[in-house]
Scaffold this motif. Structure first.
Motif, PDB file in Angstrom:
ATOM      1  N   ALA A  48     -27.016 -17.478 -43.689  1.00 38.84           N
ATOM      2  CA  ALA A  48     -26.265 -18.121 -44.764  1.00 38.84           C
ATOM      3  C   ALA A  48     -27.153 -18.761 -45.816  1.00 38.84           C
ATOM      4  CB  ALA A  48     -25.334 -19.186 -44.172  1.00 38.84           C
TER       5      ALA A  48
ATOM      6  N   ALA B 279     -25.755 -18.270 -49.215  1.00 37.54           N
ATOM      7  CA  ALA B 279     -24.403 -18.735 -49.456  1.00 37.54           C
ATOM      8  C   ALA B 279     -24.439 -20.163 -49.970  1.00 37.54           C
ATOM      9  CB  ALA B 279     -23.589 -18.676 -48.159  1.00 37.54           C
TER      10      ALA B 279
ATOM     11  N   HIS C  39     -24.952 -12.597 -44.916  1.00 40.06           N
ATOM     12  CA  HIS C  39     -23.696 -13.305 -44.990  1.00 40.06           C
ATOM     13  C   HIS C  39     -23.523 -14.162 -43.769  1.00 40.06           C
ATOM     14  CE1 HIS C  39     -21.808 -10.757 -42.012  1.00 40.06           C
ATOM     15  NE2 HIS C  39     -22.247  -9.711 -42.658  1.00 40.06           N
ATOM     16  N   ARG C  40     -22.508 -15.014 -43.772  1.00 38.27           N
ATOM     17  CA  ARG C  40     -22.365 -16.064 -42.774  1.00 38.27           C
ATOM     18  C   ARG C  40     -22.120 -15.504 -41.395  1.00 38.27           C
ATOM     19  NH1 ARG C  40     -18.370 -18.746 -40.014  1.00 38.27           N
ATOM     20  NH2 ARG C  40     -18.740 -20.942 -39.665  1.00 38.27           N
TER      21      ARG C  40
ATOM     22  N   TYR D  81     -18.131 -18.489 -47.045  1.00 35.46           N
ATOM     23  CA  TYR D  81     -19.378 -18.581 -46.298  1.00 35.46           C
ATOM     24  C   TYR D  81     -20.164 -19.790 -46.774  1.00 35.46           C
ATOM     25  CZ  TYR D  81     -18.113 -13.697 -45.650  1.00 35.46           C
ATOM     26  OH  TYR D  81     -17.443 -12.546 -45.374  1.00 35.46           O
TER      27      TYR D  81
ATOM     28  N   ALA E 129     -13.464 -16.962 -42.518  1.00 37.03           N
ATOM     29  CA  ALA E 129     -14.583 -16.965 -43.469  1.00 37.03           C
ATOM     30  C   ALA E 129     -14.684 -15.624 -44.183  1.00 37.03           C
ATOM     31  CB  ALA E 129     -15.886 -17.283 -42.740  1.00 37.03           C
ATOM     32  N   ARG E 130     -14.515 -14.526 -43.454  1.00 40.27           N
ATOM     33  CA  ARG E 130     -14.573 -13.206 -44.080  1.00 40.27           C
ATOM     34  C   ARG E 130     -13.354 -12.954 -44.965  1.00 40.27           C
ATOM     35  NH1 ARG E 130     -17.160 -12.083 -39.154  1.00 40.27           N
ATOM     36  NH2 ARG E 130     -15.204 -11.677 -38.059  1.00 40.27           N
TER      37      ARG E 130
END
Length: 268
Positions: A60, A63, A31-32, A122, A116-117
Motif C-alpha cells: 500500500a 495508496a 495495491h492494498r 486502499y 476495499a476492492r
C-alpha cells in the motif's frame, strides 16, 4: 553474462516463492493487501506481477494514507473484539459468546478486503492495520486455547514461532530498503481457515450432536490452516532472501549547481 545469470537466479527464486518475475529495474506499484504491474495500475480484482528484485514491498505504499474508510472501520471492529474474545474465553468461559465474537472477526477479515476492492478504498494504514490485527487475533486465540487446553502447546509454539521469526526479519527488510511483507492470497486463506477452525474447535466442547460434528471438522480446519500458515511463512522467508540479494536502489543526490548556474543563465 553475469547480469543474465543473476537475473535468471532471481526469476527462479521468485518462482519458488510464488512471485512472478519481471524486469528487476522496473518501478514497483501495488495495491492494498495483495501482491503490480510495471507501468500500469493493476485491475483491483487481480494482482499483477511483482518484479523479482522487488519481491518484498509494502503493498500500500502507493495508496493514499487514509484513516476513516469502511475497510479500516471493519478492521478496527475486529481489533476491538480481541480483548472481548479473550475475556469471554478465559474469565466467565462463555464459550458461545466467544464463538460469536470470533466468527464476527472472521467475517470482517474476509469482508474488509472485498469492500476495499469494491470501493477502491486502499490505504497504507489499512494494509498495516489489517495484517497486524490478524496476527494479534491469531496470537491471542492460540494462547487462550492453550490455556483452556483446546489445542496443544506445541502447536501454539509452532504458529507463534512462525510469526516471531517473520517479525524479526522486518528490520532486515527495512535495511534493504523495503517495507513490511506483502500480504498474499495464500496468507489470507491460511488466516481465514484458522479463524474458522478456532470457533469450531471451541464448539466441539459442547456435549451434543453439534459438538460431535465440530469435533470431526475442527481438527481438519486446524490442520489445513496450520499447513498453509507455515507454508506461507516459508514463502515470506524466500522473499526476505530475494530482498537481501536485490536491495532496493538508493536515491542518488544530484550534485549542487555552481552559484549563479540557473536555467535562465544557461539559456541566456
Amino acid at each position: 553474462m553475469a547480469d543474465r545469470s543473476s537475473s535468471g537466479a532471481a526469476r527462479t527464486a521468485a518462482a519458488l516463492a510464488g512471485v512472478p518475475a519481471a524486469d528487476p529495474d522496473a518501478d514497483l506499484t501495488a495495491h492494498r493487501g495483495e501482491p503490480t504491474a510495471v507501468r500500469e495500475s493493476p485491475p483491483p480484482d487481480r494482482p499483477a506481477p511483482v518484479p523479482a528484485a522487488h519481491a518484498v514491498a509494502n503493498a500500500a505504499h502507493t495508496a493514499p494514507d487514509r484513516l476513516w474508510t469502511v475497510p479500516n472501520l471493519l478492521s478496527l471492529l475486529r481489533l476491538a473484539g480481541v480483548p472481548i474474545f479473550a475475556w469471554l474465553l478465559l474469565v466467565p468461559q462463555a464459550d458461545l459468546w466467544a464463538i460469536i465474537v470470533l466468527a464476527v472477526g472472521g467475517i470482517t477479515d474476509w469482508l474488509d478486503g472485498k469492500v476495499a476492492r469494491l470501493l477502491g478504498q486502499y490505504s497504507r494504514f489499512g494494509a498495516l492495520l489489517d495484517a497486524g490485527t490478524d496476527r494479534l487475533y491469531v496470537l491471542v486465540a492460540l494462547v487462550a486455547f492453550g490455556v483452556r487446553e483446546v489445542v496443544p502447546w506445541w502447536l501454539v509454539a509452532l504458529l507463534v514461532g512462525r510469526d516471531a521469526i517473520l517479525t524479526a526479519c522486518l528490520p532486515l527488510l527495512r535495511r534493504c530498503g523495503y517495507g513490511p511483507f506483502v500480504v498474499t492470497y495464500l496468507g489470507k486463506a491460511a488466516t481465514f481457515l484458522l479463524f474458522w477452525a478456532f470457533p469450531v474447535l471451541l464448539a466441539a466442547e459442547f456435549d451434543n450432536a453439534f459438538g460431535v460434528l465440530c469435533a470431526a471438522v475442527g481438527p481438519a480446519l486446524l490442520g489445513w490452516g496450520t499447513a498453509l500458515y507455515l507454508y506461507g511463512g516459508v514463502l515470506y522467508l524466500l522473499q526476505v532472501a530475494l530482498a537481501v540479494r536485490h536491495p532496493a536502489p538508493r536515491p542518488t543526490a544530484r550534485p549542487a549547481a555552481p552559484p549563479g548556474d540557473t536555467a535562465a543563465t544557461r539559456t541566456a
